[in-house]
Motif scaffolding. Structure first.
Motif, PDB file in Angstrom:
ATOM      1  N   ARG A 131      -0.746   7.040   6.300  1.00 45.88           N
ATOM      2  CA  ARG A 131      -0.120   5.617   5.955  1.00 45.88           C
ATOM      3  C   ARG A 131       1.532   5.510   6.195  1.00 45.88           C
TER       4      ARG A 131
ATOM      5  N   ASP B  80       5.201   2.956   0.027  1.00 39.42           N
ATOM      6  CA  ASP B  80       3.911   3.725  -0.024  1.00 39.42           C
ATOM      7  C   ASP B  80       3.540   4.134  -1.406  1.00 39.42           C
TER       8      ASP B  80
ATOM      9  N   THR C  80       3.825   0.978  -4.078  1.00 34.55           N
ATOM     10  CA  THR C  80       2.847   0.446  -3.999  1.00 34.55           C
ATOM     11  C   THR C  80       1.606   0.825  -4.324  1.00 34.55           C
TER      12      THR C  80
ATOM     13  N   ARG D  31       2.192  -5.803   1.007  1.00 36.53           N
ATOM     14  CA  ARG D  31       0.779  -5.948   1.586  1.00 36.53           C
ATOM     15  C   ARG D  31       0.494  -5.399   2.640  1.00 36.53           C
ATOM     16  N   LYS D  32       1.264  -4.875   3.617  1.00 33.98           N
ATOM     17  CA  LYS D  32       0.787  -3.923   4.478  1.00 33.98           C
ATOM     18  C   LYS D  32       0.424  -2.550   3.933  1.00 33.98           C
TER      19      LYS D  32
ATOM     20  N   THR E 292      -0.575  -2.091   1.085  1.00 35.05           N
ATOM     21  CA  THR E 292      -1.661  -2.157   0.065  1.00 35.05           C
ATOM     22  C   THR E 292      -2.990  -2.093   1.176  1.00 35.05           C
ATOM     23  N   ASN E 293      -2.883  -2.726   2.444  1.00 35.15           N
ATOM     24  CA  ASN E 293      -4.003  -2.721   3.146  1.00 35.15           C
ATOM     25  C   ASN E 293      -4.367  -1.353   3.673  1.00 35.15           C
ATOM     26  N   LEU E 294      -3.222  -0.543   3.970  1.00 30.90           N
ATOM     27  CA  LEU E 294      -3.167   1.016   4.462  1.00 30.90           C
ATOM     28  C   LEU E 294      -3.963   1.710   3.160  1.00 30.90           C
TER      29      LEU E 294
ATOM     30  N   THR F 280      -6.011   0.559   0.983  1.00 27.22           N
ATOM     31  CA  THR F 280      -7.130   0.211   0.241  1.00 27.22           C
ATOM     32  C   THR F 280      -8.379   1.261   0.785  1.00 27.22           C
TER      33      THR F 280
ATOM     34  N   TYR G   7      -6.907  -5.136  -7.029  1.00 28.85           N
ATOM     35  CA  TYR G   7      -6.434  -5.789  -5.854  1.00 28.85           C
ATOM     36  C   TYR G   7      -6.047  -7.232  -6.325  1.00 28.85           C
TER      37      TYR G   7
ATOM     38  N   SER H  36      -2.723 -10.370  -5.863  1.00 34.15           N
ATOM     39  CA  SER H  36      -1.304 -10.513  -5.515  1.00 34.15           C
ATOM     40  C   SER H  36      -0.307 -10.507  -6.836  1.00 34.15           C
TER      41      SER H  36
END
Length: 736
Positions: A393, A485, A488, A531-532, A534-536, A538, A557, A559
């Motif tokens: 990540r 990282d 988040t 957000r990046k 978070t996507n990594l 998930t 999850y 905003s």
């Protein structure tokens, strides 16, 4: 005025809590003195490993008298009530009372005087309570009284209490008892270099003198000064320099009552170990100072400085030999770890899969350690996956950040892959505080570029307000990725800091991100990076949740969570800017919930701070406040009916209101473009052009016109003026 001398003599108190204990004792005693109406001039605390001492100078000999009024019956009350009041108040006649009038009528009042008690009597009452309720985090009981409820608890067994009330007439023992210990005028000297006989004390100067005669230096700062002075003298004699360490000096000064500074040596072969490892080994295990060569500070010498608590008959030779023996053994371990970490691990099929995933070269020691870290499935957090998953990540997030700060993507990716590999080294297992630093050293030894090595070494930085910022752009990208990282991830699993609890040091991580961005002076929006991240995160979090179905894995999850994380950054930024002398109201005037550009926010706060010190800035603030008050008053007058938003140009009668309206149109057109660019300086300059038309409007135009339509239109002009100013800066939040 009298003085008070209090000493609590015990077995050795741990060095790290002595200062706080002395402060707590002073605070507890002085609070009780004030509470009991006893004044004093100064209070000074002292501490050594075996005693906590407080010297109160200029203490009142008697508590202040307390005057109160006692209300009696009405002057029209019956004889029985008045006679009862005379008896209870011990008056000879009612004429001794005065008559006071209030809305209920006339009544009798007498002044009651509570005479202050002798300080000695008060001290004898409050001191046992202070000692019994002393706020140790951990304490113990001892001897035959230990099994009784309410028995004395202390950090280490308390042996004696010296308590003297010292006046011009002489010294007097404040007599009280705590457990089996009765207060006295006796103290004791050094454990080894003094007799076991008690020392009789008359006053504070006598106390200091007799302690020193019995090899005890009471003042922490004096012990510290002796240590540094003697250490420098020894180093100068041996043509070397002392590597000063203030924290270590403080700790050693609290380990000794009579500091004796000595110098020893270790074998020169150990100097091939990095100096940071040598320093930590010697500091951690033996509380000794390292030294360096006079001609080059980067090279350590093989001499070390130690501090003993005794003047030995053999000039300290036995003490030096004992310390040297332990240091040699510890350095032998460190040298072994240093060399074995540079060797390849035994061949293993388990490493191949990880090597393929991370494109690692298993012929390099650090690559092997990274493969092992991943293959062993070393957990970072049960809900956030393994260390290997976290490395992947950080690498992906680092590549996203790299273009924003002109860092080399390949360097960032390679450094990210190896950044956590040193967690599998023997040196880091022995000295966890060397994480990152050791990874950088091993990276150089296995042939990585200096950029990669430096990025690995610096990626944990900064770890506080005073820590250095990474110098390498790729190191900054890696540090940002690592911290974002972590922040988040912990926000997504609702492991946020609460109150004083912050087990993952998330406040420090957020401050680190802020300091990095402000140092770079670059516009880096945070929400896209959140957000990046978070996507990594998930997929890893979902796998962790599936693996831990029986546990309480809560994945959120939303905003709103990332917005809450941004609000956390806002609070950290406020603290940081306030530390630089910026008023909190200026920060609040700029901050908006959706703003995620840390550098832009900080820059705008600085611009606003400078602008408000100018004459234009002061006038704009005054105008904004005046308009705000007019609009508030008008809303009240109109029973909170809303003021219309649209200005009717046809109802503008006076030249001054027409001029203000035209100025508003010009500024609206100009400020919209400037606001998108975030150029607050230009916006405020444009805003200054409103000063003249607004002042003319107030001077020439009657706002409360008899015609309700004209009045409403003029209020709309003011409302539009206020909206323009507050859309730029919320002046309502600024004091003044």
């Amino acid at each position: 005025m009298p003085d008070l001398l209090l000493e609590l003599f015990s077995e050795e108190i741990p060095a790290q809590i002595q200062r706080k204990a002395a402060n707590d004792l002073k605070k507890g005693l002085t609070n009780q003195l004030i509470k009991n109406h006893l004044n004093y001039d100064t209070a000074q605390e002292y501490w050594t490993p075996r005693r906590l001492t407080i010297n109160i100078h200029g203490l009142s000999s008697q508590a202040q008298n307390i005057y109160t009024e006692r209300k009696g019956p009405s002057i029209n009350a019956g004889k029985t009530a008045i006679d009862g009041f005379i008896r209870s108040a011990q008056l000879k006649s009612i004429s001794e009372a005065k008559i006071v009038t209030d809305k209920k009528g006339d009544y009798y009042v007498i002044q009651v005087i509570k005479h202050g008690r002798r300080a000695q009597n008060i001290l004898a009452e409050i001191l046992p309570e202070i000692i019994y309720t002393f706020p140790w985090e951990k304490s113990m009981r001892w001897e035959k009284y230990s099994n009784k409820i309410g028995s004395l608890r202390w950090i280490r067994p308390l042996r004696s209490i010296l308590c003297l009330f010292i006046s011009s007439a002489g010294s007097e023992i404040i007599d009280f008892q705590v457990g089996s210990i009765r207060s006295s005028n006796l103290t004791y000297g050094h454990r080894f270099m003094s007799t076991t006989e008690p020392i009789r004390v008359q006053n504070f100067s006598d106390y200091i003198k007799k302690l020193q005669q019995n090899r005890v230096i009471l003042d922490h700062n004096k012990r510290k000064k002796i240590i540094l002075s003697e250490a420098h003298k020894l180093c100068s004699f041996h043509n070397i320099k002392l590597l000063e360490d203030n924290d270590l000096t403080d700790e050693i000064a609290d380990l000794v009552e009579w500091p004796t500074v000595l110098i020893g040596t270790f074998e020169e072969k150990f100097l091939e170990i990095p100096k940071e490892i040598i320093r930590l080994t010697i500091r951690k295990n033996q509380k000794c100072f390292v030294t360096y060569q006079t001609d080059q500070k980067s090279s350590l010498s093989n001499h070390f400085i130690l501090v003993a608590n005794i003047q030995a008959k053999d000039a300290g030779k036995t003490i030096i030999a004992g310390n040297a023996k332990v240091i040699q053994a510890r350095l032998s371990d460190a040298l072994y770890f240093w060399k074995i970490d540079q060797r390849l691990l035994p061949p293993s099929e388990h490493l191949s899969s990880s090597a393929k995933n991370f494109n690692l070269n298993l012929q390099k020691p650090l690559d092997q350690r990274m493969a092992r870290l991943d293959s062993l499935q070393v957990m970072f957090h049960t809900q956030l996956g393994t260390q290997g998953e976290r490395v992947s990540r950080i690498a992906a997030l680092g590549i996203t950040i790299a273009p924003l700060i002109q860092a080399n993507k390949k360097v960032v990716h390679r450094a990210a892959i190896l950044a956590k590999a040193d967690l599998q080294t023997e040196i880091v297992r022995e000295f966890p505080q060397l994480q990152g630093f050791i990874g950088g050293k091993y990276a150089i030894l296995q042939g990585e570029t200096m950029n990669v090595a430096l990025s690995i070494e610096e990626h944990y930085k900064p770890q506080g307000l005073t820590d250095n910022i990474p110098q390498e752009p790729s190191g900054i990208a890696l540090s940002l990725a690592d911290k974002i990282d972590m922040l988040t991830g912990f926000w997504l699993i609702n492991e946020k800091p609460t109150g004083s609890r912050d087990p993952y040091a998330l406040r420090r991580a957020a401050l680190g991100v802020i300091r990095l961005i402000l140092t770079l002076k670059k516009n880096i929006p945070l929400m896209p990076l959140f957000r990046k991240a978070t996507n990594l995160l998930t997929p890893h979090m979902k796998r962790a949740a599936d693996h831990n179905q029986s546990s309480t894995c809560t994945i959120q999850y939303s905003s709103d969570i990332l917005q809450d994380l941004l609000a956390f950054f806002h609070e950290r930024l406020k603290k940081h800017l306030q530390g630089e002398g910026i008023s909190h109201d200026l920060i609040n005037a700029i901050l908006e919930p959706q703003k995620d550009n840390i550098f832009q926010i900080a820059s705008q706060v600085q611009v606003l701070n400078t602008y408000l010190k100018t004459e234009n800035g002061k006038q704009i603030l005054t105008i904004a406040k005046r308009i705000m008050n007019i609009l508030k008053l008008d809303n009240v007058a109109m029973k909170k009916q809303s003021i219309k938003d649209i200005i009717d140009p046809l109802q503008l009668l006076e030249q001054e209101e027409i001029a203000l309206y035209q100025s508003l149109l010009k500024i609206e057109a100009k400020s919209h473009h400037l606001r998108q660019e975030g150029n607050l300086l230009e916006i405020l300059s444009a805003l200054s052009s409103l000063i003249k038309p607004v002042n003319c409007f107030f001077e020439k135009v009657l706002i409360n016109h008899a015609n309700i339509q004209i009045r409403s239109n003029r209020l709309a002009i003011l409302k539009r003026t206020y909206q323009i100013t507050t859309n730029i800066v919320d002046f309502s939040k600024i004091k003044g």
